[in-house]
Design a protein around this motif. Sequence first.
Motif, PDB file in Angstrom:
ATOM      1  N   TYR A 116      55.480  49.455 -47.067  1.00 39.25           N
ATOM      2  CA  TYR A 116      56.481  48.854 -46.175  1.00 39.25           C
ATOM      3  C   TYR A 116      55.818  48.030 -45.077  1.00 39.25           C
ATOM      4  CZ  TYR A 116      60.591  48.547 -43.149  1.00 39.25           C
ATOM      5  OH  TYR A 116      61.630  48.090 -42.376  1.00 39.25           O
ATOM      6  N   SER A 117      54.702  48.517 -44.539  1.00 41.25           N
ATOM      7  CA  SER A 117      54.026  47.795 -43.466  1.00 41.25           C
ATOM      8  C   SER A 117      53.532  46.428 -43.933  1.00 41.25           C
ATOM      9  CB  SER A 117      52.856  48.619 -42.911  1.00 41.25           C
ATOM     10  OG  SER A 117      51.837  48.789 -43.881  1.00 41.25           O
ATOM     11  N   ARG A 118      53.175  46.332 -45.220  1.00 42.51           N
ATOM     12  CA  ARG A 118      52.730  45.038 -45.744  1.00 42.51           C
ATOM     13  C   ARG A 118      53.862  44.017 -45.751  1.00 42.51           C
ATOM     14  NH1 ARG A 118      50.701  48.189 -50.447  1.00 42.51           N
ATOM     15  NH2 ARG A 118      48.789  49.224 -49.733  1.00 42.51           N
ATOM     16  N   VAL A 119      55.086  44.496 -45.813  1.00 40.39           N
ATOM     17  CA  VAL A 119      56.255  43.611 -45.824  1.00 40.39           C
ATOM     18  C   VAL A 119      56.645  43.186 -44.408  1.00 40.39           C
ATOM     19  CG1 VAL A 119      58.738  43.502 -46.315  1.00 40.39           C
ATOM     20  CG2 VAL A 119      57.174  44.483 -47.996  1.00 40.39           C
ATOM     21  N   ILE A 120      56.664  44.127 -43.482  1.00 39.07           N
ATOM     22  CA  ILE A 120      57.229  43.821 -42.167  1.00 39.07           C
ATOM     23  C   ILE A 120      56.210  43.351 -41.133  1.00 39.07           C
ATOM     24  CG2 ILE A 120      59.047  45.511 -42.565  1.00 39.07           C
ATOM     25  CD1 ILE A 120      57.677  47.246 -40.363  1.00 39.07           C
ATOM     26  N   LEU A 121      54.956  43.685 -41.296  1.00 38.35           N
ATOM     27  CA  LEU A 121      53.972  43.326 -40.264  1.00 38.35           C
ATOM     28  C   LEU A 121      53.453  41.907 -40.496  1.00 38.35           C
ATOM     29  CD1 LEU A 121      51.978  46.660 -39.778  1.00 38.35           C
ATOM     30  CD2 LEU A 121      53.984  45.800 -38.546  1.00 38.35           C
ATOM     31  N   ASN A 122      54.371  40.964 -40.336  1.00 37.51           N
ATOM     32  CA  ASN A 122      53.995  39.554 -40.404  1.00 37.51           C
ATOM     33  C   ASN A 122      54.759  38.788 -39.324  1.00 37.51           C
ATOM     34  OD1 ASN A 122      56.485  38.137 -41.636  1.00 37.51           O
ATOM     35  ND2 ASN A 122      56.125  39.809 -43.082  1.00 37.51           N
ATOM     36  N   TYR A 123      54.266  37.616 -39.022  1.00 37.48           N
ATOM     37  CA  TYR A 123      54.770  36.799 -37.922  1.00 37.48           C
ATOM     38  C   TYR A 123      56.280  36.574 -37.999  1.00 37.48           C
ATOM     39  CZ  TYR A 123      55.113  32.621 -34.905  1.00 37.48           C
ATOM     40  OH  TYR A 123      55.471  31.710 -33.934  1.00 37.48           O
ATOM     41  N   GLU A 124      56.763  36.162 -39.152  1.00 41.39           N
ATOM     42  CA  GLU A 124      58.170  35.793 -39.268  1.00 41.39           C
ATOM     43  C   GLU A 124      59.091  37.011 -39.191  1.00 41.39           C
ATOM     44  OE1 GLU A 124      57.975  33.689 -42.926  1.00 41.39           O
ATOM     45  OE2 GLU A 124      57.435  31.780 -41.976  1.00 41.39           O
ATOM     46  N   TRP A 125      58.751  38.087 -39.892  1.00 41.31           N
ATOM     47  CA  TRP A 125      59.620  39.274 -39.908  1.00 41.31           C
ATOM     48  C   TRP A 125      59.800  39.824 -38.491  1.00 41.31           C
ATOM     49  CZ3 TRP A 125      61.271  44.048 -39.015  1.00 41.31           C
ATOM     50  CH2 TRP A 125      62.081  44.683 -39.954  1.00 41.31           C
ATOM     51  N   VAL A 126      58.688  40.036 -37.818  1.00 40.57           N
ATOM     52  CA  VAL A 126      58.738  40.654 -36.490  1.00 40.57           C
ATOM     53  C   VAL A 126      59.459  39.758 -35.492  1.00 40.57           C
ATOM     54  CG1 VAL A 126      57.336  41.414 -34.528  1.00 40.57           C
ATOM     55  CG2 VAL A 126      56.678  42.049 -36.865  1.00 40.57           C
ATOM     56  N   ARG A 127      59.126  38.491 -35.455  1.00 42.39           N
ATOM     57  CA  ARG A 127      59.728  37.599 -34.470  1.00 42.39           C
ATOM     58  C   ARG A 127      61.215  37.366 -34.738  1.00 42.39           C
ATOM     59  NH1 ARG A 127      56.427  34.754 -31.015  1.00 42.39           N
ATOM     60  NH2 ARG A 127      57.831  32.949 -31.027  1.00 42.39           N
ATOM     61  N   LEU A 128      61.614  37.246 -35.981  1.00 41.07           N
ATOM     62  CA  LEU A 128      63.025  37.088 -36.292  1.00 41.07           C
ATOM     63  C   LEU A 128      63.817  38.327 -35.886  1.00 41.07           C
ATOM     64  CD1 LEU A 128      62.899  35.298 -39.760  1.00 41.07           C
ATOM     65  CD2 LEU A 128      63.651  34.329 -37.590  1.00 41.07           C
ATOM     66  N   PHE A 129      63.249  39.499 -36.109  1.00 43.72           N
ATOM     67  CA  PHE A 129      63.937  40.732 -35.733  1.00 43.72           C
ATOM     68  C   PHE A 129      64.108  40.811 -34.213  1.00 43.72           C
ATOM     69  CE2 PHE A 129      64.523  45.338 -35.276  1.00 43.72           C
ATOM     70  CZ  PHE A 129      65.413  45.591 -36.309  1.00 43.72           C
ATOM     71  N   MET A 130      63.071  40.442 -33.484  1.00 42.46           N
ATOM     72  CA  MET A 130      63.128  40.478 -32.021  1.00 42.46           C
ATOM     73  C   MET A 130      64.079  39.407 -31.486  1.00 42.46           C
ATOM     74  SD  MET A 130      61.245  43.012 -31.144  1.00 42.46           S
ATOM     75  CE  MET A 130      60.990  42.783 -29.378  1.00 42.46           C
ATOM     76  N   PHE A 131      63.979  38.187 -31.999  1.00 38.84           N
ATOM     77  CA  PHE A 131      64.867  37.105 -31.554  1.00 38.84           C
ATOM     78  C   PHE A 131      66.325  37.436 -31.845  1.00 38.84           C
ATOM     79  CE2 PHE A 131      61.296  33.810 -31.683  1.00 38.84           C
ATOM     80  CZ  PHE A 131      61.321  33.606 -30.310  1.00 38.84           C
ATOM     81  N   ALA A 132      66.584  38.074 -32.987  1.00 35.66           N
ATOM     82  CA  ALA A 132      67.958  38.436 -33.340  1.00 35.66           C
ATOM     83  C   ALA A 132      68.543  39.401 -32.316  1.00 35.66           C
ATOM     84  CB  ALA A 132      68.001  39.051 -34.739  1.00 35.66           C
TER      85      ALA A 132
END
Length: 225
Positions: A116-132
């Motif tokens: 799971y960490s390989r999926v979510i620990l990337n620039y786009e996933w994290v920033r989109l989740f925070m911006f949302a």
Amino acid sequence: MVEEHVYHWINNAEVMRMTKTLEKRRRDPRDREAEIVRAAISFFAEHGFDGSTRELATSIGVTQPLLYRYFPNKEALLDRVYEEVFVNPWNKAWEEELKDRSVPIDQRLYRFYCQYSRVILNYEWVRLFMFAGLKGLDFNARYLRFLRKAAFDLVVKEIRAAHGIDTNNEPTDQDAELVWGLHASIFYLGVRKFIYGMPIPEDVEADVALRVQAFLRGAPAILSR
């Protein structure tokens, strides 16, 4: 002779222009749509969700009317971004692996969170989740409802079963909060790196192993109460 050379040059340039036009017309609409979604993910991850569709279209190199041909409004595009980033990467096989009681629970949790960490620990996933969350979009609530059903309740049941705790009762909100604590600690690695610009452990999987071990030292005792 010069006139003939110029004529051929102009003629060749026209042929090239027409060829490019035909290539654009022949492009599979699905490819164009996927290209727009991919660009939108990068654009919103960089600029947040306040960025306009006009700015997005300019960054992609297409016209705004063309953008609206694929997505009638910004909300439709955001829904597609949500599906592409948060829903599609989820692997249903993870749920089956978490249920496999022939494997010790610590190994199951470790394997799941490494994947799971390989999926979510990337620039786009994290920033989109925070911006949302900052924008007040429903991405976060929708995703957490999904996680509760697909992972949190399942982890609670499997920990109970592994430690001989009654598995008949459905996991409570408080039970799910325990798993959310482990989950959030791994997600926070991404926040440190892509939001705060701070370093994270070089060996993420070793760090995941420590977090899973710490979690399993306390969670079974709480769940048995």
